[in-house]
Design a protein around this motif. Structure first.
Motif, PDB file in Angstrom:
ATOM      1  N   SER A 255      45.636  31.648   5.762  1.00  0.00           N
ATOM      2  CA  SER A 255      44.751  31.075   6.295  1.00  0.00           C
ATOM      3  C   SER A 255      44.142  30.312   7.057  1.00  0.00           C
ATOM      4  CB  SER A 255      43.969  31.380   5.192  1.00  0.00           C
ATOM      5  OG  SER A 255      43.583  33.102   4.626  1.00  0.00           O
ATOM      6  N   SER A 282      43.798  35.987  -0.242  1.00  0.00           N
ATOM      7  CA  SER A 282      44.487  36.489   0.376  1.00  0.00           C
ATOM      8  C   SER A 282      45.736  36.744  -0.687  1.00  0.00           C
ATOM      9  CB  SER A 282      44.906  36.855   1.873  1.00  0.00           C
ATOM     10  OG  SER A 282      43.379  36.397   2.482  1.00  0.00           O
ATOM     11  N   TRP A 284      48.880  39.564   0.172  1.00  0.00           N
ATOM     12  CA  TRP A 284      49.915  40.052   0.235  1.00  0.00           C
ATOM     13  C   TRP A 284      51.022  40.859   0.584  1.00  0.00           C
ATOM     14  CZ3 TRP A 284      48.177  40.209   6.545  1.00  0.00           C
ATOM     15  CH2 TRP A 284      47.572  39.022   6.739  1.00  0.00           C
ATOM     16  N   LEU A 297      48.054  42.840   4.583  1.00  0.00           N
ATOM     17  CA  LEU A 297      47.298  43.138   3.677  1.00  0.00           C
ATOM     18  C   LEU A 297      46.787  43.294   2.320  1.00  0.00           C
ATOM     19  CD1 LEU A 297      45.084  40.408   3.268  1.00  0.00           C
ATOM     20  CD2 LEU A 297      44.091  41.118   4.370  1.00  0.00           C
ATOM     21  N   LYS A 300      41.285  41.258  -0.391  1.00  0.00           N
ATOM     22  CA  LYS A 300      41.044  39.624  -0.568  1.00  0.00           C
ATOM     23  C   LYS A 300      39.395  39.946  -1.493  1.00  0.00           C
ATOM     24  CE  LYS A 300      41.378  38.284   4.418  1.00  0.00           C
ATOM     25  NZ  LYS A 300      40.861  37.861   5.645  1.00  0.00           N
TER      26      LYS A 300
END
Length: 383
Positions: A255, A282, A284, A297, A300
């Motif tokens: 980010s 986040s 992943w 992704l 979140k």
């Protein structure tokens, strides 16, 4: 087989007429602890459960707890390591590792698929003998261990690579330091060289010298996955080192307002990456292990959702320390002024449900090493 012998066999083992595939399917539906008992039923059952072709079908050991460090307030501030169970007492173990030979110092560096990597200083033989440093790889569940000589004197850290589904042999990755830094109470060091020990070869087999030294956060985590050690870096990359001595640098998604260094974990047969932004986390996942730039992704989640209202007073002082090896769950540690003790929390990604697990105490410190018991007796060249 004679009629009388067949009747006796059926009485002792009613499953004798079941085909192997069907029997494996039946055993796969019982809990992991029960499969250990199933191995004692007969030689046939033991061989079926131990066969490599059936490992994917049968239940595996699960997360039992965490090893971590703790620091006191006195002059001798470094206290021994601690073990915290998170799944009851189904797997009792000697957390003090008293089954190892007596030594002057013992430090747990890493844990991988049931094995611990420790550094120990042997007990001095005389007043002018400081003792020697060596590594010990041990299995707390079976109390088997093997010693490994150190490769370099300029070492801050080391990692363990082990996958029992592939081999009983392990690898030690020794991270040789180029420059140690202390900036704003943040301890960093740059890795310029990596030595690799193979228990199969019985020695140090590869030496990797980086073209450019890589900054790795001291006491940072790592993940061993598909024969590759993944180490997080401070430069929006992950260093990947395989057991043959090859290495590469992998860019990772971060980010714009990322805080801290991303972490890598292995869960459910995939490599996970967690990235802390100013107000959310986040998560992943590496969907394609061949194309290592293919990060997807997964989720979140805001800080409030991650720890729940009860522990939200901790502000943003939290970190993801692990992912559950089998469940879609991440493990988080958090603290606040209201709750000065470190709290261990879990977050279910499917239901988006946070849950309190246990207290870790006021002085717990990283690294938090997840422990998954390994009940296999095999440990290459072990005692």
């Amino acid at each position: 087989m004679a009629t009388g012998s067949m009747e006796a066999a059926l009485m002792s083992d009613p499953t004798i007429k079941l085909p192997d595939d069907l029997l494996v399917e039946v055993i796969s539906r019982v809990p992991y602890k029960s499969t250990r008992c199933c191995k004692c039923v007969s030689t046939r059952w033991r061989d079926l459960i131990s066969h490599p072709d059936h490992r994917e079908k049968l239940p595996r050991s699960t997360l039992a707890g965490f090893f971590y460090k703790t620091y006191g307030m006195g002059r001798d501030s470094r206290l021994p390591h601690v073990y915290q169970s998170v799944s009851g007492n189904w797997c009792p173990l000697d957390a003090s590792l008293s089954f190892l030979p007596e030594c002057g110092e013992l430090d747990i560096l890493d844990c991988c698929n049931g094995l611990l990597l420790c550094r120990r200083r042997t007990a001095p033989k005389s007043w002018d003998d400081p003792g020697t440093l060596e590594y010990v790889v041990c299995n707390p569940a079976t109390e088997r261990w093997v010693s490994v000589p150190e490769y370099s004197l300029f070492v801050n850290d080391a990692r363990l690579g082990f996958d029992p589904a592939i081999s009983s042999h392990f690898h030690v990755f020794e991270l040789v330091t180029a420059v140690a830094l202390d900036l704003n109470n943040k301890y960093d060091y740059r890795i310029e060289e990596v030595g690799i020990y193979s228990s199969k070869a019985g020695g140090w087999t590869h030496q990797i010298v980086w073209d450019n030294s890589i900054e790795i956060l001291c006491l940072s985590g790592g993940a061993f996955f598909n024969g590759v050690l993944y180490l997080r870096s401070d430069s929006n990359t992950v260093a990947a080192i395989d057991v043959q001595g090859n290495y590469r640098i992998i860019p990772i998604p971060t980010s714009p307002d990322a805080r801290g260094v991303p972490n890598v974990y292995v869960s459910r047969g995939q490599l996970y990456l967690t990235d802390h932004a100013s107000s959310e986390l986040s998560i992943w996942v590496l969907e394609d292990s061949i194309n290592e730039n293919c990060w997807t992704l997964k989720l979140k989640v805001s800080y409030m959702q991650l720890v729940g209202v009860e522990y939200s007073s901790a502000g943003e002082h939290y970190s993801v320390i692990s992912a559950h090896p089998e469940d879609n769950v991440i493990i988080v540690e958090s603290a606040s002024r209201i709750f000065p003790q470190m709290k261990l929390l879990s977050y279910k990604m499917d239901s988006r449900e946070p849950r309190f697990v246990c207290d870790l105490g006021r002085n717990s410190r990283c690294p938090y090493l997840p422990y998954v018991p390994l009940f296999s007796e095999s440990l290459a060249d072990g005692h």
